[in-house]
Structure formats: structure tokens, C-alpha cells
Scaffold this motif. Structure first.
Motif, PDB file in Angstrom:
ATOM      1  N   UNK A  65    -104.029   3.667 -25.262  1.00 42.94           N
ATOM      2  CA  UNK A  65    -103.633   2.274 -25.440  1.00 42.94           C
ATOM      3  C   UNK A  65    -103.027   1.757 -24.148  1.00 42.94           C
ATOM      4  N   UNK A  66    -103.353   0.519 -23.824  1.00 44.46           N
ATOM      5  CA  UNK A  66    -102.773  -0.138 -22.661  1.00 44.46           C
ATOM      6  C   UNK A  66    -101.675  -1.064 -23.178  1.00 44.46           C
ATOM      7  N   UNK A  67    -100.476  -0.920 -22.646  1.00 43.52           N
ATOM      8  CA  UNK A  67     -99.337  -1.703 -23.114  1.00 43.52           C
ATOM      9  C   UNK A  67     -99.555  -3.195 -22.915  1.00 43.52           C
ATOM     10  N   UNK A  68     -98.986  -3.965 -23.814  1.00 43.64           N
ATOM     11  CA  UNK A  68     -98.960  -5.412 -23.660  1.00 43.64           C
ATOM     12  C   UNK A  68     -98.015  -5.750 -22.518  1.00 43.64           C
ATOM     13  N   UNK A  69     -98.066  -6.997 -22.100  1.00 43.33           N
ATOM     14  CA  UNK A  69     -97.156  -7.481 -21.061  1.00 43.33           C
ATOM     15  C   UNK A  69     -96.829  -8.916 -21.399  1.00 43.33           C
ATOM     16  N   UNK A 121     -92.042  -8.216 -18.935  1.00 43.14           N
ATOM     17  CA  UNK A 121     -91.553  -7.070 -19.696  1.00 43.14           C
ATOM     18  C   UNK A 121     -92.745  -6.316 -20.264  1.00 43.14           C
ATOM     19  N   UNK A 122     -92.617  -4.994 -20.344  1.00 44.41           N
ATOM     20  CA  UNK A 122     -93.681  -4.146 -20.875  1.00 44.41           C
ATOM     21  C   UNK A 122     -93.077  -3.259 -21.957  1.00 44.41           C
ATOM     22  N   UNK A 146     -82.442  -9.660 -35.998  1.00 43.73           N
ATOM     23  CA  UNK A 146     -82.363  -8.335 -36.612  1.00 43.73           C
ATOM     24  C   UNK A 146     -83.722  -7.649 -36.687  1.00 43.73           C
ATOM     25  N   UNK A 147     -84.766  -8.410 -36.978  1.00 41.00           N
ATOM     26  CA  UNK A 147     -86.093  -7.803 -37.098  1.00 41.00           C
ATOM     27  C   UNK A 147     -86.588  -7.354 -35.727  1.00 41.00           C
ATOM     28  N   UNK A 148     -86.414  -8.191 -34.728  1.00 44.15           N
ATOM     29  CA  UNK A 148     -86.824  -7.802 -33.364  1.00 44.15           C
ATOM     30  C   UNK A 148     -86.098  -6.539 -32.923  1.00 44.15           C
ATOM     31  N   UNK A 149     -84.823  -6.447 -33.242  1.00 42.89           N
ATOM     32  CA  UNK A 149     -84.064  -5.239 -32.872  1.00 42.89           C
ATOM     33  C   UNK A 149     -84.541  -4.026 -33.674  1.00 42.89           C
ATOM     34  N   UNK A 150     -84.806  -4.205 -34.963  1.00 42.82           N
ATOM     35  CA  UNK A 150     -85.274  -3.095 -35.797  1.00 42.82           C
ATOM     36  C   UNK A 150     -86.623  -2.566 -35.315  1.00 42.82           C
ATOM     37  N   UNK A 151     -87.459  -3.467 -34.798  1.00 40.29           N
ATOM     38  CA  UNK A 151     -88.774  -3.085 -34.297  1.00 40.29           C
ATOM     39  C   UNK A 151     -88.728  -2.688 -32.825  1.00 40.29           C
ATOM     40  N   UNK A 152     -87.604  -2.892 -32.183  1.00 38.71           N
ATOM     41  CA  UNK A 152     -87.455  -2.651 -30.747  1.00 38.71           C
ATOM     42  C   UNK A 152     -88.476  -3.476 -29.957  1.00 38.71           C
ATOM     43  N   UNK A 153     -88.672  -4.729 -30.407  1.00 38.61           N
ATOM     44  CA  UNK A 153     -89.594  -5.634 -29.721  1.00 38.61           C
ATOM     45  C   UNK A 153     -89.101  -5.853 -28.296  1.00 38.61           C
ATOM     46  N   UNK A 154     -90.027  -5.899 -27.370  1.00 32.12           N
ATOM     47  CA  UNK A 154     -89.658  -6.002 -25.965  1.00 32.12           C
ATOM     48  C   UNK A 154     -90.064  -7.323 -25.328  1.00 32.12           C
ATOM     49  N   UNK A 155     -91.196  -7.873 -25.761  1.00 35.44           N
ATOM     50  CA  UNK A 155     -91.737  -9.026 -25.058  1.00 35.44           C
ATOM     51  C   UNK A 155     -92.565  -9.886 -25.998  1.00 35.44           C
TER      52      UNK A 155
END
Length: 184
Positions: A171-175, A3-4, A110-119
Motif C-alpha cells: 500500500x502507498x500511503x495517502x498524503x 502529512x503522511x 474524539x473520532x479522529x483521535x480514536x482512529x489516529x487520523x493524520x491528514x
């Protein structure tokens, strides 16, 4: 399939949260925040992308704290489907990895969703006003550690944020592995 996360949304204001830590205390973003910025990392115990660089994450977190950056890691994975990411196992890993910053459990996600964490790992570099200035990679590592002399993208970005309040434009996205969401 890795995921990116999306590119940095400069100026996005990080929502506050309070989560339990592996140290037995509750931690709020307002308490974690450093005078020169804050780094919130979404990681987990079992992801090969995290495991490949956990020593670098610990090193950079420790050095960034010395620059006035508050640091915390959050595990938001569904621990029912992924028992290696349970709160009990988080406590084991926090000790094993000798984490110099809070390792927090986001059981509700809830925090991951609020931050829109992806990976995992997903890095959120905030300035002193808690505005997003970096959402890139740690370094050139992927699911194997990159060269020991790899450019320290995250560290350099957070150092810039500590000095200027602004992150790098390029910036280069994390993966990493996708966040393991609970079934709806």
C-alpha cells in the motif's frame, strides 16, 4: 508540509462512533457498515489535496456502495481556527459535491483521535468484521489531480476487501494536509 499517515495496521479493530451528519441525522459506524466492508474517510472542505480529487472520491464512494461497501466521510478539523470547515459549510459542500454518502462532523475530534487520523484525505478500509485492511492513497494524485487513467488504488483495494476480506499487502500511503487539531 504535507502529512503522511502510518502504514496499515492490519486487523486493527475500528471503534464505533455516532456523529451528526450534514443530512440532519446522527450516523453510527454500526449503521454505516456495509455487508462486505466499510470505508471511513477523513476529509475537509478546504484542503487542496481533497479538493483536487473530490470528484474521484465521490465516484469511488458511489461505486463501492454498489459493491456492498458502506461509506462515510468525516470532517474533524477545528472549525474555530478553520471556519471553512464549520458544520454549516460542510452542509454547503455536501450539496455542492453531491455526496452519495454521509458527511459527518467530529466537532470534539474524539473520532479522529480514536482512529489516529493524520491528514485529509486519510482512508480507512475495513473488512466486514470492521478490521483495518487498507490505509493507503486514493490514487497517484497529490494536491493536483493525477492523470484521468491513474490506477484507482483505493477502489481496487476496497474491491479486494469486498471479495476476500483482506486488503493488499503493498500500500502507498495517502498524503494531505494535517488534521487541524484544537489547541490543548
Amino acid at each position: 508540509m504535507p502529512a503522511i499517515p502510518p502504514v496499515c495496521d492490519f486487523g486493527w479493530k475500528a471503534p464505533d462512533f455516532t456523529l451528526p451528519g450534514t443530512d440532519g441525522r446522527d450516523h453510527a459506524l454500526s449503521e454505516i457498515a456495509g455487508p462486505r466492508g466499510t470505508l471511513i474517510m477523513f476529509i475537509c472542505n478546504h484542503c487542496p489535496y481533497v479538493l483536487a480529487v473530490i470528484d474521484r472520491i465521490v465516484r469511488d464512494g458511489r461505486e463501492l456502495q454498489g459493491l456492498g461497501i458502506g461509506v462515510a466521510a468525516i470532517c474533524s478539523n477545528d472549525a474555530i481556527s478553520y471556519p471553512a470547515d464549520s458544520f454549516g459549510q460542510m452542509k454547503v459542500k455536501a450539496r455542492e459535491w453531491d455526496l452519495p454518502f454521509p458527511y459527518l462532523h467530529d466537532e470534539s475530534q474524539r473520532v479522529a483521535r480514536a482512529y489516529d487520523a493524520a491528514c485529509t484525505p486519510d482512508f480507512f478500509g475495513l473488512n466486514a468484521d470492521r478490521e483495518l485492511q487498507y490505509r493507503g492513497r486514493l490514487d497517484a494524485s497529490r494536491n493536483r489531480a493525477g492523470p484521468a487513467d491513474a490506477r484507482r488504488d483505493l477502489f481496487e483495494a476496497m474491491k479486494l476487501i469486498a471479495e476476500t476480506g483482506r486488503g493488499p499487502q503493498e500500500q502507498v500511503a495517502s498524503m494531505g494536509c494535517s488534521i487541524k487539531w484544537k489547541a490543548a
